[in-house]
Design an enzyme around this catalytic site. Structure first.
Site, PDB file in Angstrom:
ATOM      1  N   GLU A  67     -12.217  59.154  19.098  1.00 48.92           N
ATOM      2  CA  GLU A  67     -13.178  59.113  20.198  1.00 48.92           C
ATOM      3  C   GLU A  67     -14.407  58.249  19.947  1.00 48.92           C
ATOM      4  OE1 GLU A  67     -13.747  63.278  21.284  1.00 48.92           O
ATOM      5  OE2 GLU A  67     -11.789  63.289  22.281  1.00 48.92           O
ATOM      6  N   GLU A  93      -4.990  63.539  23.944  1.00 52.38           N
ATOM      7  CA  GLU A  93      -5.581  64.877  23.815  1.00 52.38           C
ATOM      8  C   GLU A  93      -5.791  65.379  25.222  1.00 52.38           C
ATOM      9  OE1 GLU A  93      -9.201  65.572  21.698  1.00 52.38           O
ATOM     10  OE2 GLU A  93      -8.688  64.272  20.023  1.00 52.38           O
TER      11      GLU A  93
END
Ligand code: NAG
Ligand code: NAG
Ligand code: NAG
Length: 385
Positions: A206, A314
């Protein structure tokens, strides 16, 4: 092939946790399969991923914690459970950065302090990741391995800042930090070059650069992915970003903007980036769960435009099954989405239940049946068409 595998699943189910094979014939078949797999590096073909020669949709999960386990049998148990469930891809943390060496026996990979770096190749270091790769090879599970965290868990960019100076946004261009990061990447890749068990190398978990021009992350992703390809050209590489910043089907909401310094569509143009990743947590982004369907479709369309596959890497809802099952349906129907790996897999370890951050779906629960058993059936149906 499919029938052989099914027979093995049943055999394994019958013998519970044991994956010892009962007959010589099965052992021979497994040996043949294993030797074929040695040469099979996962790849992509158009908008699909290719594993063991099959250009299919793949379902999988995340277990960031598996390289930090000290018990080989726990690692093998998780891998055998994933294999039994038909979960093909597992994303794990390939980093564990510390500013202080733990004194309690905890696993660590990379000690960074006062401008210096030490890579831990010991029994409480990368040998733990070695075992995960070895077990994944044995169970034919494919790993996504990443190299740094944007967040502070297991060190991350903040640990680099402590060791080398700079801050969360200057890290991407900070010479000393980037040298240490690349030395670490090189050390990890050199251990698993050519392994059939690595699905892709991933730059970070991320990455964000809030308030930065999107060229900062673009340039970092471009040069780091080229560096990785120079180390192992045949391996797929991805960024590991949340998929933020796109104009395709944008409703103008925060995740679609460039607020976090990420331009999904521009980054996907980088020749040394093989596929796009997207994450999905509506509750953390001030959205409602059904909004997730737009997010998935928009990325599918952007990936079709770019001619590369997208991985829904995710996804998590506190309502678990209800919302996540509908996102899975959308992913299966969206051209350009080539796989999904839910956050996150849960199991019973020898030390107790694996970590639960509220998004954990434990094997054997009713939610698992919906999100794994039923989903894997749908995936098989899709792939057989
Ligand atoms: C981070 O460091 C850069 C370069 O020194 C500086 O321009 C920027 O303002 C810093 N950001 C924060 C949030 O301190
Ligand atoms: C996990 O362990 C708990 C406690 O021992 C047990 O109740 C549960 O059935 C186990 N779950 C699975 C899936 O094995
Ligand atoms: C799935 O998990 C959620 C959240 O923990 C729980 O509220 C729900 O009852 C579970 N659903 C099933 C079918 O087990």
């Amino acid at each position: 092939m499919k029938r052989v595998l099914l027979a093995k699943f049943l055999l394994w189910t019958g013998f519970a946790a044991s994956y010892a094979v009962g007959s010589t014939e099965s052992i021979d078949r497994r040996a043949v399969q294993d030797s074929n797999q040695k040469t099979a590096i996962p790849s992509r073909d158009g908008l699909r991923f290719v594993i063991d020669g099959h250009a299919d949709y793949f379902a999988g999960s995340n277990s960031y914690w598996i390289p930090f386990l000290k018990s080989n049998s726990d690692v093998d148990m998780v891998m055998s459970h994933l294999k039994q469930s038909g979960l093909k891809v597992l994303r794990v943390w390939g980093f564990n950065d510390v500013n202080e060496i733990p004194t309690d026996g905890r696993v660590w990979f990379h000690h960074i302090q006062n401008g210096a770096s030490v890579i831990n190749e010991g029994a409480d270091g990368l040998q733990r990741l070695d075992y995960v790769v070895k077990s994944a090879e044995a169970h034919n599970v494919k790993l996504i391995v990443n190299f740094v965290n944007n967040w502070g868990d297991y060190g991350g960019i903040a640990a680099y800042n402590t060791a080398f100076g700079g801050n969360a946004t200057s890290w991407y261009t900070d010479k000393a930090s980037q040298k240490s990061y690349r030395d670490y990447i090189k050390a990890v890749i050199s251990r698993y070059k050519g392994s059939s068990a690595i699905f892709a190398w991933e730059l970070a978990n991320e990455p964000r650069c809030r308030g930065c021009d999107t060229s900062v992350i673009y340039n970092w992703a471009k040069s780091t992915s080229a560096f990785i390809k120079s180390l192992e050209p045949a391996r797929m590489v991805c960024i590991g970003d949340e998929g933020m910043g796109l104009t395709t089907q944008s409703d103008g909401s925060y995740p679609f903007t460039y607020y976090e310094g990420v331009d999904f569509e521009k980054n996907l143009q980088i020749p040394t980036i093989d596929f796009g990743t997207l994450h999905l947590y509506p509750s953390q982004w001030s959205e409602q769960d059904p909004w997730g369907n737009l997010w998935i479709k928009a990325h599918g369309a952007a990936c079709v435009k770019a001619g590369k596959p997208c991985l829904l890497e995710e996804y998590g809802s506190l309502a678990l099954a209800a919302s996540e099952a509908s996102w899975q349906q959308t992913a299966l129907k969206s051209k350009g989405i080539a796989g999904d790996t839910f956050w996150q897999y849960g199991d019973n370890l020898s030390s107790g239940p694996s970590p639960n951050d509220g998004y954990t779906v434990y094997r054997g629960t009713a939610n698992y049946t919906i999100l794994v058993t039923d989903h894997v059936k749908d995936v098989k149906k899709l792939n057989s068409h």
